[in-house]
Design a protein around this motif. Structure first.
Motif, PDB file in Angstrom:
ATOM      1  N   GLU A  11      24.701  -7.114  13.079  1.00  0.00           N
ATOM      2  CA  GLU A  11      25.194  -5.926  13.358  1.00  0.00           C
ATOM      3  C   GLU A  11      24.567  -4.974  14.467  1.00  0.00           C
ATOM      4  O   GLU A  11      25.425  -4.265  15.007  1.00  0.00           O
ATOM      5  N   LYS A  47      28.807  -2.910  11.721  1.00  0.00           N
ATOM      6  CA  LYS A  47      29.291  -3.975  10.719  1.00  0.00           C
ATOM      7  C   LYS A  47      30.885  -4.187  11.163  1.00  0.00           C
ATOM      8  O   LYS A  47      31.361  -5.402  11.447  1.00  0.00           O
ATOM      9  N   GLU A  48      31.490  -2.989  11.363  1.00  0.00           N
ATOM     10  CA  GLU A  48      32.951  -3.138  11.939  1.00  0.00           C
ATOM     11  C   GLU A  48      32.933  -3.833  13.015  1.00  0.00           C
ATOM     12  O   GLU A  48      33.882  -4.512  13.587  1.00  0.00           O
ATOM     13  N   VAL A  73      25.756  -9.541   7.649  1.00  0.00           N
ATOM     14  CA  VAL A  73      26.397  -8.105   7.505  1.00  0.00           C
ATOM     15  C   VAL A  73      25.732  -7.734   6.286  1.00  0.00           C
ATOM     16  O   VAL A  73      25.459  -8.521   5.431  1.00  0.00           O
ATOM     17  N   ALA A  75      25.855  -6.004   2.724  1.00  0.00           N
ATOM     18  CA  ALA A  75      26.887  -5.704   1.767  1.00  0.00           C
ATOM     19  C   ALA A  75      26.531  -4.467   1.024  1.00  0.00           C
ATOM     20  O   ALA A  75      26.333  -4.289   0.033  1.00  0.00           O
ATOM     21  N   LYS A  78      29.514   0.371  -2.338  1.00  0.00           N
ATOM     22  CA  LYS A  78      30.877   0.492  -2.215  1.00  0.00           C
ATOM     23  C   LYS A  78      30.801   2.351  -2.193  1.00  0.00           C
ATOM     24  O   LYS A  78      31.506   2.809  -1.196  1.00  0.00           O
ATOM     25  N   LEU A  83      32.567  -0.236   1.547  1.00  0.00           N
ATOM     26  CA  LEU A  83      33.179  -1.820   1.485  1.00  0.00           C
ATOM     27  C   LEU A  83      32.450  -2.245   0.316  1.00  0.00           C
ATOM     28  O   LEU A  83      33.334  -2.790  -0.523  1.00  0.00           O
ATOM     29  N   THR A  88      33.455  -6.691   1.488  1.00  0.00           N
ATOM     30  CA  THR A  88      32.711  -7.394   2.615  1.00  0.00           C
ATOM     31  C   THR A  88      33.034  -8.697   2.894  1.00  0.00           C
ATOM     32  O   THR A  88      33.231  -9.278   3.899  1.00  0.00           O
ATOM     33  N   ARG A  91      36.557  -9.115   3.954  1.00  0.00           N
ATOM     34  CA  ARG A  91      36.716  -8.911   5.421  1.00  0.00           C
ATOM     35  C   ARG A  91      36.147 -10.239   6.246  1.00  0.00           C
ATOM     36  O   ARG A  91      36.919 -10.583   7.280  1.00  0.00           O
TER      37      ARG A  91
END
Length: 94
Positions: A11, A47-48, A73, A75, A78, A83, A88, A91
């Motif tokens: 990340e 992360k995105e 990444v 986790a 939430k 996420l 995660t 994704r």
């Protein structure tokens, strides 16, 4: 570091420094490039940013520019970050 055929996508810079140290301790430092998205053509580190650049890197696996690709990444919870573990994983799978 020169671009490697083995990439561990992380990340951000703190993750990069941590995993470079782990790779060095394991004797992998000359075989694996550890990099956040911006160091391998992505638009931003996060992360995105990893998720957004993953399709580009998967194509490089297909055409042989990359031989191995790993990613790390968080986790996150939430409730705090949106996420969580299950989303995660979803994704990454997407």
């Amino acid at each position: 570091m020169a671009r490697s055929e083995r990439l561990l996508l992380v990340e951000g810079m703190a993750d990069k420094r941590f995993f470079e140290a782990v790779c060095k301790l394991q004797g992998l430092d000359t075989n694996v490039q550890v990099a956040p998205p911006m160091e391998v053509g992505g638009h931003y580190n996060s992360k995105e940013g990893v998720f957004n650049h993953l399709s580009v890197l998967i194509k490089q696996l297909g055409d042989g520019r990359l031989k191995r690709l790993g990613l790390v990444v968080d986790a996150d919870y939430k409730a705090e970050y949106g996420l969580g573990f299950e989303r995660t994983v979803d994704r990454v799978t997407e």
